[in-house]
Design a protein around this motif. Structure first.
Motif, short mmCIF file in Angstrom:
data_model
loop_
_atom_site.label_atom_id
_atom_site.label_comp_id
_atom_site.label_asym_id
_atom_site.label_seq_id
_atom_site.Cartn_x
_atom_site.Cartn_y
_atom_site.Cartn_z
N LEU A 134 0.83 -1.20 0.00
CA LEU A 134 0.00 0.00 0.00
C LEU A 134 0.87 1.26 0.00
O LEU A 134 0.60 2.21 -0.74
N TYR A 135 1.92 1.27 0.82
CA TYR A 135 2.79 2.44 0.87
C TYR A 135 3.45 2.66 -0.48
O TYR A 135 3.53 3.79 -0.96
N HIS A 136 3.94 1.59 -1.09
CA HIS A 136 4.59 1.72 -2.40
C HIS A 136 3.62 2.25 -3.45
O HIS A 136 3.97 3.17 -4.21
N VAL A 137 2.43 1.69 -3.51
CA VAL A 137 1.46 2.10 -4.53
C VAL A 137 1.02 3.54 -4.32
O VAL A 137 0.88 4.32 -5.27
N ILE A 138 0.83 3.94 -3.07
CA ILE A 138 0.38 5.31 -2.78
C ILE A 138 1.47 6.32 -3.09
O ILE A 138 1.20 7.37 -3.70
N THR A 139 2.71 6.03 -2.70
CA THR A 139 3.78 7.01 -2.90
C THR A 139 4.35 6.99 -4.32
O THR A 139 5.00 7.94 -4.74
N ASP A 140 4.12 5.90 -5.05
CA ASP A 140 4.56 5.81 -6.45
C ASP A 140 3.37 5.52 -7.36
O ASP A 140 3.44 4.70 -8.27
N GLY A 185 7.14 -0.86 0.30
CA GLY A 185 7.66 0.26 1.08
C GLY A 185 7.88 -0.17 2.52
O GLY A 185 6.93 -0.61 3.19
N ILE A 186 9.10 -0.07 3.01
CA ILE A 186 9.42 -0.56 4.34
C ILE A 186 8.61 0.15 5.42
O ILE A 186 8.22 -0.45 6.43
N TRP A 187 8.30 1.44 5.19
CA TRP A 187 7.56 2.17 6.21
C TRP A 187 6.16 1.59 6.39
O TRP A 187 5.69 1.41 7.51
N GLY A 188 5.49 1.29 5.29
CA GLY A 188 4.17 0.68 5.39
C GLY A 188 4.23 -0.72 5.96
O GLY A 188 3.35 -1.13 6.73
N ALA A 189 5.30 -1.46 5.61
CA ALA A 189 5.45 -2.82 6.11
C ALA A 189 5.63 -2.84 7.62
O ALA A 189 5.02 -3.64 8.33
N VAL A 190 6.47 -1.94 8.14
CA VAL A 190 6.71 -1.89 9.58
C VAL A 190 5.47 -1.41 10.31
O VAL A 190 5.09 -1.96 11.36
N LEU A 201 14.02 17.47 -1.75
CA LEU A 201 14.41 16.16 -1.21
C LEU A 201 13.37 15.11 -1.57
O LEU A 201 12.18 15.40 -1.65
N ARG A 202 13.84 13.89 -1.76
CA ARG A 202 12.92 12.78 -2.04
C ARG A 202 11.97 12.57 -0.87
O ARG A 202 12.33 12.80 0.30
N LEU A 203 10.76 12.11 -1.18
CA LEU A 203 9.76 11.88 -0.14
C LEU A 203 10.29 10.95 0.94
O LEU A 203 10.09 11.19 2.14
N ASN A 204 10.99 9.89 0.54
CA ASN A 204 11.49 8.94 1.53
C ASN A 204 12.61 9.50 2.39
O ASN A 204 12.87 8.99 3.49
N VAL A 205 13.30 10.53 1.90
CA VAL A 205 14.29 11.19 2.74
C VAL A 205 13.59 11.93 3.88
O VAL A 205 13.98 11.85 5.04
N TRP A 206 12.53 12.67 3.53
CA TRP A 206 11.75 13.37 4.55
C TRP A 206 11.14 12.37 5.53
O TRP A 206 11.15 12.60 6.76
N THR A 207 10.61 11.27 5.00
CA THR A 207 10.04 10.25 5.88
C THR A 207 11.09 9.71 6.85
O THR A 207 10.82 9.53 8.04
N SER A 208 12.29 9.47 6.35
CA SER A 208 13.37 8.96 7.19
C SER A 208 13.76 9.96 8.27
O SER A 208 13.99 9.59 9.43
N ILE A 209 13.84 11.24 7.90
CA ILE A 209 14.20 12.27 8.88
C ILE A 209 13.15 12.36 9.98
O ILE A 209 13.48 12.41 11.18
N ILE A 210 11.89 12.38 9.58
CA ILE A 210 10.81 12.48 10.56
C ILE A 210 10.80 11.26 11.48
O ILE A 210 10.69 11.39 12.71
#
Length: 309
Positions: free
Chosen positions: A70-76, A99-104, A239-248
């Motif tokens: 779901l995370y992968h499909v939504i963000t891409d 997407g690892i964030w959605g998986a976790v 910055l890439r979306l996943n960079v912001w996600t990682s920082i947050i």
């Protein structure tokens, strides 16, 4: 001048009769199996019951894969819903894209629900999973290697990754080598797992603290690795979306670690395996209690009916 390079695999799919065996799926499955075996050993060493592993694994894997997709499909979404794309391919998980964030996130929901059903605290389970999860992520990245995807910028370093012309993103000429971000992340994850195991007892990272530390370790490396990648991605403020996600998530993990550490120091029972009201010695779980209550109620009804007769 490139002195050496890492060749990409000649194929990513093998066929066992009519059944395709995809390297991406095999890497994910291998990572899950190894990580869950190690997690089970760690959890039992903490005093966890022996009969919960399969139950929790089913919930965690199902929710984790669903959340990752779901995370992968939504963000891409442009890969599936842009003009000329085939939306049905959003369901083709075997072609890559988790997407690892959605998986976790959703995997954690699955673990929580399964643990609550058994009368178990989430924190000790999550702590036992933390280093094992890094191992699973590191192994899973080999799926990107076989798919020749999610690599980094061009490089002349000796470990540059060769990519077949049909898989090259952008206008780079054939023969260009790229940063092997799959390998960087694998090494980072393995090193992170070793770090977590080393500091767990020395710093007494219990009661969910180790899982919070996992979040900080992984996202710290992901910021760097994600910044190297050149595949299509959404950008926010450059910055890439996943960079912001990682920082947050790195900041959230640090805050969670501080809160959980204070909570554990004030109340060490946050590291107890069982929730209040559940026996620690007998291994009785929520399902067993419910069955026992139903049986007792049935016996009582039988006696009552007999009295009435």
């Amino acid at each position: 001048m490139v002195l050496a390079s890492i060749p990409s695999p000649a194929q990513a799919v093998w066929h066992l009769g009519p059944i395709p065996l995809r390297a991406y799926a095999l890497a994910i499955i291998l990572g899950i199996v190894i990580a869950w075996w190690w997690r089970d050993k760690r959890y039992r060493a903490k005093g966890g019951p022996e009969d919960v592993s399969v139950d929790v694994a089913m919930w965690a894997v199902f929710f984790g894969i669903l959340g990752g997709r779901l995370y992968h499909v939504i963000t891409d979404y442009q890969l599936y819903f842009a003009p000329g794309k085939d939306p049905i391919k959003a369901l083709f998980i075997w072609e890559g894209g988790l997407g690892i964030w959605g998986a976790v996130a959703l995997g954690g929901v699955g673990v929580y629900l399964a643990a609550r059903r058994r009368g178990l605290r989430l924190a000790p389970f999550a702590d036992s999973l933390a280093p094992a999860l890094l191992i699973a992520q590191g192994i899973g990245r080999f799926g990107n290697y076989f798919n020749q995807e999610l690599y980094g910028r061009p490089t002349d370093l000796p470990w540059g990754l060769e990519i077949d012309p049909e898989h090259i993103v952008g206008d780079f000429p054939a023969g260009t080598t790229f940063h092997p971000t799959f390998l960087y992340e694998t090494l980072w994850c393995f090193a992170g797992a070793a770090l977590l195991v080393t500091v767990e007892k020395r710093l007494k990272l219990y009661g969910g603290q180790l899982f919070a530390a996992y979040g900080a370790v992984y996202t710290a490396g992901r910021v760097w690795i994600e910044s190297l990648r050149i595949d299509d991605a959404h950008h926010i403020l450059g910055l890439r979306l996943n960079v912001w996600t990682s920082i947050i998530l790195f900041l959230v993990s640090i805050v969670a670690l501080l809160i959980l550490r204070r909570r554990y120091n004030q109340d060490p029972t946050t590291n107890d395996i069982w929730l209040p009201g559940f026996p620690k010695d007998s291994g009785e779980n929520l399902s067993d209690q419910a069955d026992s209550q139903d049986e007792t109620a049935g016996q009582a009804n039988t006696v009552k009916s007999g009295d009435e007769i």
